[in-house]
Enzyme design. Structure first.
Site, PDB file in Angstrom:
ATOM      1  N   ALA A 208      36.172  58.747  57.400  1.00 20.45           N
ATOM      2  CA  ALA A 208      37.438  59.147  56.790  1.00 20.45           C
ATOM      3  C   ALA A 208      37.931  58.099  55.794  1.00 20.45           C
ATOM      4  O   ALA A 208      37.538  56.929  55.842  1.00 20.45           O
ATOM      5  CB  ALA A 208      38.493  59.362  57.873  1.00 20.45           C
TER       6      ALA A 208
ATOM      7  N   GLU B 269      35.235  54.383  65.651  1.00 19.77           N
ATOM      8  CA  GLU B 269      36.672  54.683  65.561  1.00 19.77           C
ATOM      9  C   GLU B 269      37.550  53.853  66.496  1.00 19.77           C
ATOM     10  O   GLU B 269      38.722  53.587  66.177  1.00 19.77           O
ATOM     11  CB  GLU B 269      36.912  56.174  65.857  1.00 19.77           C
ATOM     12  CG  GLU B 269      36.594  57.102  64.706  1.00 19.77           C
ATOM     13  CD  GLU B 269      35.159  57.590  64.728  1.00 19.77           C
ATOM     14  OE1 GLU B 269      34.868  58.605  64.090  1.00 19.77           O
ATOM     15  OE2 GLU B 269      34.318  56.938  65.392  1.00 19.77           O
TER      16      GLU B 269
ATOM     17  N   GLU C 233      29.845  62.590  62.661  1.00 15.50           N
ATOM     18  CA  GLU C 233      30.264  63.849  63.284  1.00 15.50           C
ATOM     19  C   GLU C 233      29.818  65.052  62.469  1.00 15.50           C
ATOM     20  O   GLU C 233      29.422  66.079  63.028  1.00 15.50           O
ATOM     21  CB  GLU C 233      31.783  63.844  63.466  1.00 15.50           C
ATOM     22  CG  GLU C 233      32.224  62.845  64.529  1.00 15.50           C
ATOM     23  CD  GLU C 233      33.725  62.732  64.668  1.00 15.50           C
ATOM     24  OE1 GLU C 233      34.237  62.993  65.764  1.00 15.50           O
ATOM     25  OE2 GLU C 233      34.387  62.387  63.670  1.00 15.50           O
TER      26      GLU C 233
ATOM     27  N   GLY D 249      33.418  60.082  60.801  1.00 17.57           N
ATOM     28  CA  GLY D 249      33.350  61.486  60.431  1.00 17.57           C
ATOM     29  C   GLY D 249      32.030  61.888  59.820  1.00 17.57           C
ATOM     30  O   GLY D 249      31.597  63.035  59.954  1.00 17.57           O
TER      31      GLY D 249
END
Length: 258
Positions: free
Chosen positions: A66, A132, A112, A109
């Site tokens: 992110a 994270e 992911e 992300g």
């Protein structure tokens, strides 16, 4: 939609979605996530596309997670919006086969997004992780769930709690990626894998993907029933007749997706 942060193009029956922000390591800011979702929908509705490939521009990063500046401003209500988590669910639920060509760092992300794909192929220099917790948040786009289902709860806990960023070699060893190749061979390998899938019976590909995904999180008895129902549909298809006939006649089958 006009795409500013991604490149979207078709290569035969392959729909490509490439994050094109190498100056920020292909970070997944809000605009980029929206663009990927639109591109995914475009390929999902394109009858000529059988496989969707995700990758990043350059040789440094697949997607480095992110945008931290945007993340810093997000509130509790923002966490409840679909966002990247919604995109990852749509990737996982796509009727097309999805492949992540991991060309560099796949962090947060980015990891992911790759986890949501059906198949992951990594360049040998790639690094993968979910760091994270260093920001006092958790992987919130499916990372805590997909990683544990993929590599086992113990390994997932180790990776997430320590924030370890692992090598492509280790990712292959624990089952996070299926194949590791030198960077110069990555695209050829991924396209070759996609082409093998494209040559298979299209109904069989869709139903195999559906049964695996839906059956994985249910009990064995229900999963086997799903498998039987899918096989029954295929046994009554024109493509099954064509595939078996072509095999007996020693020729290449001409599947119609019926």
């Amino acid at each position: 939609m006009h795409f500013e942060n991604i490149l979207v193009y078709k290569d035969g029956a392959i729909g490509v979605i490439k994050i094109n922000l190498p100056e920020v390591r292909n970070a997944l800011d809000t605009q980029t996530v929206i663009e990927i979702e639109y591109a995914l929908l475009q390929w999902e509705n394109h009858e000529g596309v059988k496989v969707i490939l995700f990758t990043g521009e350059g040789a440094k990063s697949f997607a480095a997670g992110a945008d931290i500046r945007q993340l810093r401003e997000r509130s509790a209500s923002d966490a409840l919006l679909p966002g990247l988590s919604g995109l990852c669910q749509k990737i996982e639920q796509s009727t097309k086969v999805t492949i992540a060509a991991i060309n560099g760092y796949a962090l947060g992300g980015g990891c992911e997004l790759a986890l949501a794909c059906d198949i992951r192929v990594a360049a040998s220099h790639a690094k993968i992780g979910l760091p994270e917790l260093s920001l006092s948040i958790i992987p919130g786009a499916g990372g805590t769930q997909r990683l544990s289902r993929m590599v086992g709860k113990g390994t997932a806990l180790d990776m997430i709690l320590t924030g370890e960023i692992i090598t492509a070699e280790k990712a292959e060893r624990i089952g996070l990626v299926s194949t590791v190749v030198p960077m110069e061979e990555l695209w050829e390998t991924v396209v070759g894998k996609a082409q093998k899938i494209i040559e298979k019976g299209p109904m069989a590909v869709k139903l195999a993907k559906m049964v695996i995904h839906q059956g994985y999180d249910t009990d064995m008895k229900t999963a086997l029933a799903l498998e039987k129902f899918a096989q029954a549909i295929l046994f009554n298809s024109d493509d099954k007749l064509e595939g078996t006939t072509a095999f007996l006649e020693k020729r290449t089958p001409q599947f119609q997706g019926k």
